[in-house]
Structure formats: structure tokens, C-alpha cells
Enzyme design. Structure first.
Site, PDB file in Angstrom:
ATOM      1  N   CYS B  86       0.841  -1.202   0.000  1.00 27.71           N
ATOM      2  CA  CYS B  86       0.000   0.000   0.000  1.00 27.71           C
ATOM      3  C   CYS B  86       0.879   1.255   0.000  1.00 27.71           C
ATOM      4  O   CYS B  86       1.546   1.527  -0.979  1.00 27.71           O
ATOM      5  CB  CYS B  86      -0.974  -0.044   1.178  1.00 27.71           C
ATOM      6  SG  CYS B  86      -2.315   1.154   1.061  1.00 27.71           S
ATOM      7  N   HIS B 194      -3.386  -5.749   1.165  1.00 29.88           N
ATOM      8  CA  HIS B 194      -2.655  -5.926   2.429  1.00 29.88           C
ATOM      9  C   HIS B 194      -2.534  -7.388   2.857  1.00 29.88           C
ATOM     10  O   HIS B 194      -3.356  -7.861   3.646  1.00 29.88           O
ATOM     11  CB  HIS B 194      -3.370  -5.155   3.537  1.00 29.88           C
ATOM     12  CG  HIS B 194      -3.217  -3.678   3.432  1.00 29.88           C
ATOM     13  ND1 HIS B 194      -2.274  -2.970   4.134  1.00 29.88           N
ATOM     14  CD2 HIS B 194      -3.878  -2.772   2.676  1.00 29.88           C
ATOM     15  CE1 HIS B 194      -2.363  -1.687   3.837  1.00 29.88           C
ATOM     16  NE2 HIS B 194      -3.327  -1.535   2.954  1.00 29.88           N
ATOM     17  N   GLU B 196      -0.565  -8.562   5.025  1.00 31.27           N
ATOM     18  CA  GLU B 196      -0.259  -8.663   6.467  1.00 31.27           C
ATOM     19  C   GLU B 196      -1.518  -8.673   7.327  1.00 31.27           C
ATOM     20  O   GLU B 196      -1.438  -8.984   8.517  1.00 31.27           O
ATOM     21  CB  GLU B 196       0.694  -7.534   6.887  1.00 31.27           C
ATOM     22  CG  GLU B 196       0.055  -6.190   7.203  1.00 31.27           C
ATOM     23  CD  GLU B 196      -0.364  -5.403   5.971  1.00 31.27           C
ATOM     24  OE1 GLU B 196      -0.435  -5.979   4.874  1.00 31.27           O
ATOM     25  OE2 GLU B 196      -0.649  -4.192   6.119  1.00 31.27           O
TER      26      GLU B 196
END
Lengths: 93, 224
Positions: B86, B194, B196
Site C-alpha cells: 500500500c 494488504h 499482512e
């Protein structure tokens, strides 16, 4: 105090979503006769010292290396302004 | 144990989640600071998501001039695995480690959704544990997520197999549905979604993101 004005615009071939949204709003607000809007950025750099060619060249380097991203934007103008906020005398009238 | 660095910039949001993902993958997370020029000898680096410097000037622009980025660019050019997520992807584009740039989403709204991606390149340091053509679901959340580049750059990315992820259902107008790309060497990867946030059962839409970090772990072991 000398100021340099830097103007940065999205490249012509890049769709400008913000400008397009503004253009779409104008007819709804009764402003007809505008077929497009493109939105860019204007920076005013305060120069430490006199208004020399070197200072202008330095501002141009800042414009190209920091204030714009060459992938998406063009530096369209780097020029002296009379005063910050009022910029060109023509615009201040 | 492999040590994977996570850089915190002023306005990073997802640095702690990235560090957590690194730990869940079995590596040791090492917190790195933007104002230092030290990478602390880590084996790989993650640039996390967020809104560094409030996205002032351009998303990722001011962070690309941070002291640590000078060290990171040198290390990346020497082969260090680097992942930008991002805002981290935006920073990598601003440093020109990756091609292209991000502009506002075409609909001008913040997009927050569980996004399906198709994995297109499984030869990078961060994706070699995926299968080519595999579809994964991870969160996507941004305002300036529209990937753009000129046609010749897009052709070059496609021709060299450097498109790593494509959106299944384009959420933001990105050119050619591109969600993530890599550099010519394959050690630097950036993507807007994302991974994560999708590493642990019960949190996020899947655990599909974990293999980013375990891929890097084995890549660093192989390189050691």
C-alpha cells in the site's frame, strides 16, 4: 522577498479523476459552457536572497525532482512572482 | 533465524501488523526507523501501509526522501528482498525502485474491501510459495490506489512477467487490473492490497497473506 511560483499538472494523457468530478458538477450547478476541468498544483517558494537566475534554476530543479512525479505529472511553469499569495500582478487585479 | 525489518515512517499504520505477520511466518521482526540510515543487517525489509506524512505532496513522496531510503535503495539494487504494501508500494514507486505511480481511485472514494487477487508471478522473493494462477483474498483499503504507467511501461511489465498480482474485479481503475508488480530482478515487490492483514485464523478474510512472509523467509535462507 522574492518568490518563485511552480505549477504542476497531471500529464495530458492521464485521466484526472478529481478534475473530471469537478467538471461533472458544473452543469448540475448551472455553470454551462465548460467541457472539461483538469486539476493541478501550485507551489510558492520563498527565496533566501536576491532573485537571481541561479535561484530560479534551483527552484526548477526542486520542481522537477521533488514537487512533481515525472511518471504522472508535468512541471508546466516555473516563474517569478511579485508577492506570495498575490502572485502575478495580472492575477492580483 | 531470519531477520525481516519493518520500517516505520511518520504516519505508518500497519507496521505493527507487518511485524506480527513476520513473526507468525517464523522470522524475527526488526523494527527500523525512517530517520536512521541503518538497516540493522536484516535479511529482508517490509515497507508497511499507512499515510506517511499525511500523503502530503503525493502519496509516498516525502517518505521516499527519508534517510533510510538511501540505504534501502542501495541494498535493494544489491538484491535484498523488499516488499512494499500500500503506502509502502507508493514509496517504492516514488523512489523508482518500481515502475509506475498511484493516483486517486477512479471513483474518488476510499475503498475498503476483501479483494480477490490472481497470482501471476511466483518467481519473486515474496511469492514463490504461491501457485501461478492461484486466487487469494486479502484486504484492500486505500484512496490513492489506482496504478498507472504509460503504455510502453505497461507493455514492458507484461512482457517481462513483472505483473505479480492482478485484481479479480478491478476496484479502482488500475491499468490492466494490476494490483502488484516487481522489479526486473524479482527481489522488490509492491502491491496495494494488504497481505499482512490476512495471516491468522479469525482475523481478516483468510490466511492467504502469510505465504508472502514465509516466501521471504525461505528466500533469505536460500540466499544465505
Amino acid at each position: 522577498m522574492a518568490h518563485v511560483v511552480v505549477e504542476v499538472m497531471p500529464k495530458p494523457e492521464i485521466l484526472d479523476p478529481q478534475g473530471k468530478a469537478v467538471a461533472g458538477a458544473l452543469p448540475r450547478l448551472g455553470f454551462t459552457g465548460f467541457t472539461g476541468v483538469r486539476q493541478g498544483k501550485r507551489f510558492e517558494l520563498e527565496i533566501d536572497g536576491p532573485a537571481t537566475d541561479e535561484a530560479l534554476a534551483s527552484a526548477r530543479k526542486v520542481a522537477e525532482e521533488v514537487l512533481s512525479n515525472p511518471v504522472i505529472e508535468d512541471v508546466v511553469s516555473v516563474h517569478w512572482a511579485e508577492q506570495a499569495g498575490t502572485a502575478d500582478p495580472a492575477e492580483a487585479r | 533465524m531470519s531477520r525481516i525489518g519493518v520500517i516505520t515512517f511518520p504516519g505508518s499504520l500497519d507496521d505493527r501488523d507487518a511485524a506480527r505477520a513476520v513473526r507468525l511466518a517464523g522470522a524475527e521482526p526488526v523494527r527500523l526507523w525512517h530517520a536512521s540510515d541503518s538497516l540493522a543487517g536484516v535479511d529482508a525489509v517490509v515497507l508497511p501501509g499507512g499515510f506517511s506524512y499525511g500523503d502530503y505532496l503525493r502519496a509516498g513522496a516525502l517518505s521516499s526522501f527519508a534517510p533510510i531510503m538511501t540505504s534501502l535503495v542501495d541494498a535493494a539494487n544489491a538484491g535484498l528482498p523488499v516488499l512494499g504494501i500500500c503506502n509502502g508500494f507508493q514509496i517504492l514507486c516514488e523512489t523508482h525502485l518500481l515502475a509506475g505511480a498511484m493516483i486517486k481511485n477512479t471513483q474518488l472514494t476510499f475503498v475498503c474491501t476483501d479483494q480477490v487477487l490472481r497470482v501471476e508471478n511466483t518467481c519473486t522473493a515474496w511469492t514463490h510459495q504461491y501457485s501461478e494462477g492461484e486466487q487469494i483474498t486479502v484486504p484492500l483499503k486505500n484512496q490513492d490506489g489506482q496504478f498507472i504507467a504509460d503504455e510502453s511501461t505497461l507493455d514492458e511489465l507484461e512482457g517481462e512477467g513483472r505483473v505479480v498480482f492482478r485484481y479479480v474485479g478491478n476496484p479502482n481503475g488500475s491499468r490492466r487490473d494490476i494490483a502488484g508488480i516487481t522489479n526486473a530482478r524479482g527481489n522488490v515487490v509492491g502491491l496495494m492490497p494488504h497481505p499482512e492483514h490476512a495471516v491468522e485464523p479469525g482475523f481478516g478474510p483468510s490466511t492467504d497473506g502469510l505465504r508472502f512472509f514465509s516466501s521471504a523467509l525461505t528466500a533469505t535462507l536460500a540466499g544465505a
